[in-house]
Design an enzyme around this catalytic site. Structure first.
Site, PDB file in Angstrom:
ATOM      1  N   LYS A   1       3.127   6.099  -2.549  1.00 21.27           N
ATOM      2  CA  LYS A   1       4.283   6.913  -2.962  1.00 21.27           C
ATOM      3  C   LYS A   1       4.335   7.044  -4.484  1.00 21.27           C
ATOM      4  O   LYS A   1       4.649   8.115  -5.022  1.00 21.27           O
ATOM      5  CB  LYS A   1       5.578   6.297  -2.439  1.00 21.27           C
ATOM      6  CG  LYS A   1       5.725   6.303  -0.927  1.00 21.27           C
ATOM      7  CD  LYS A   1       5.773   7.691  -0.338  1.00 21.27           C
ATOM      8  CE  LYS A   1       7.117   8.355  -0.537  1.00 21.27           C
ATOM      9  NZ  LYS A   1       7.180   9.669   0.181  1.00 21.27           N
TER      10      LYS A   1
ATOM     11  N   VAL B   1       0.841  -1.200   0.000  1.00 19.42           N
ATOM     12  CA  VAL B   1       0.000   0.000   0.000  1.00 19.42           C
ATOM     13  C   VAL B   1       0.874   1.246   0.000  1.00 19.42           C
ATOM     14  O   VAL B   1       0.598   2.229  -0.706  1.00 19.42           O
ATOM     15  CB  VAL B   1      -0.951   0.002   1.217  1.00 19.42           C
ATOM     16  CG1 VAL B   1      -1.788   1.285   1.252  1.00 19.42           C
ATOM     17  CG2 VAL B   1      -1.862  -1.220   1.187  1.00 19.42           C
ATOM     18  N   TYR B   2       1.933   1.195   0.793  1.00 22.88           N
ATOM     19  CA  TYR B   2       2.878   2.317   0.869  1.00 22.88           C
ATOM     20  C   TYR B   2       3.504   2.598  -0.494  1.00 22.88           C
ATOM     21  O   TYR B   2       3.558   3.760  -0.937  1.00 22.88           O
ATOM     22  CB  TYR B   2       3.957   1.986   1.903  1.00 22.88           C
ATOM     23  CG  TYR B   2       5.151   2.911   1.902  1.00 22.88           C
ATOM     24  CD1 TYR B   2       5.067   4.188   2.439  1.00 22.88           C
ATOM     25  CD2 TYR B   2       6.370   2.498   1.368  1.00 22.88           C
ATOM     26  CE1 TYR B   2       6.175   5.041   2.444  1.00 22.88           C
ATOM     27  CE2 TYR B   2       7.472   3.336   1.372  1.00 22.88           C
ATOM     28  CZ  TYR B   2       7.374   4.597   1.906  1.00 22.88           C
ATOM     29  OH  TYR B   2       8.452   5.430   1.911  1.00 22.88           O
ATOM     30  N   LEU B   3       3.972   1.558  -1.174  1.00 21.27           N
ATOM     31  CA  LEU B   3       4.610   1.758  -2.477  1.00 21.27           C
ATOM     32  C   LEU B   3       3.634   2.304  -3.506  1.00 21.27           C
ATOM     33  O   LEU B   3       3.999   3.138  -4.341  1.00 21.27           O
ATOM     34  CB  LEU B   3       5.228   0.443  -2.969  1.00 21.27           C
ATOM     35  CG  LEU B   3       6.446  -0.051  -2.184  1.00 21.27           C
ATOM     36  CD1 LEU B   3       6.910  -1.404  -2.723  1.00 21.27           C
ATOM     37  CD2 LEU B   3       7.597   0.958  -2.221  1.00 21.27           C
TER      38      LEU B   3
END
Length: 218
Positions: free
Chosen positions: A133, A128-130
């Site tokens: 970003k 989810v973070y990638l």
């Protein structure tokens, strides 16, 4: 120069604030919690209390007025859930870019992550973070009102920086001390010739200043 850093209490941001203030720049760091202010002052930065998850574009733009450069170094942090990856790592990044344009701050440097990709697959928090970003990076790349540079460090470590890096469009994976990430950011803030570049960063054999000059204009 006057430089405003979003996520001013982050580990990379505090290192960057020390470097910039030591060379004579005027540095402001945007923070969410008043109790973080003393750490910024110790680093030579002026703390600015502003929650990027709830602030308006106008509020953030007011903090950016008169700045020569803006650095987005905010992040939800490793202990946060999926929702905050979107509200901080994606939405706050877009808000800060909107505010920079509104305030007329063209130089804009983003601390992203190696592997950031809006189309990244997977359901883990890091996936989810990638995606978050990557979506934020894509938004910045579409902006003609910013002279942007996106920096994507590899695996971050707290090892002492050596000032020797590999900085290229594609480096392959590898570790890099936060000290060296901050040193590269300090150079990038000054180097408008790197505008329009997305760069990966890992430890290497090239001095930081040489590495930044080598990619400038490519």
């Amino acid at each position: 120069m006057r430089i405003v850093i979003a996520g001013g209490h982050g580990q990379i941001a505090l290192r960057l604030e020390r470097l910039l203030s030591a060379r004579g720049d005027e540095v402001s760091g945007i923070i969410r919690k008043a109790e973080q202010g003393d750490d910024l002052r110790a680093a030579g930065a002026e703390p600015v209390l502003c929650d990027l998850e709830s602030a308006s574009v106008e509020e953030v733009a007011a903090h950016l007025q008169g700045a020569d450069a803006a650095v987005f170094a905010a992040g939800a942090g490793p202990g946060s859930g999926a929702d905050r990856k979107d509200t901080v790592d994606r939405d706050a990044a877009v808000l800060f870019a909107d505010a920079a344009e509104r305030a007329g701050v063209r130089r804009y440097v983003v601390v992203s992550s190696m592997g950031a990709d809006a189309a990244h697959q997977g359901d883990d928090i890091f996936d989810v973070y990638l995606r978050a970003k990557g979506a934020a990076d894509d938004d910045v790349r579409r902006r003609s009102g910013l002279d942007w540079t996106i920096l994507r460090p590899g695996q971050l470590t707290n090892d002492a920086g050596k000032g020797l890096v590999r900085l290229e469009a594609s480096t392959g994976r590898g570790p890099v001390p936060r000290d060296d990430v901050a040193a590269v950011l300090a150079e990038l803030v000054d180097s408008t010739a790197t505008a329009g570049l997305t760069l990966e960063l890992i430890s290497g054999s090239t001095p930081v200043t040489v590495a930044v000059k080598s990619v400038a204009g490519n």
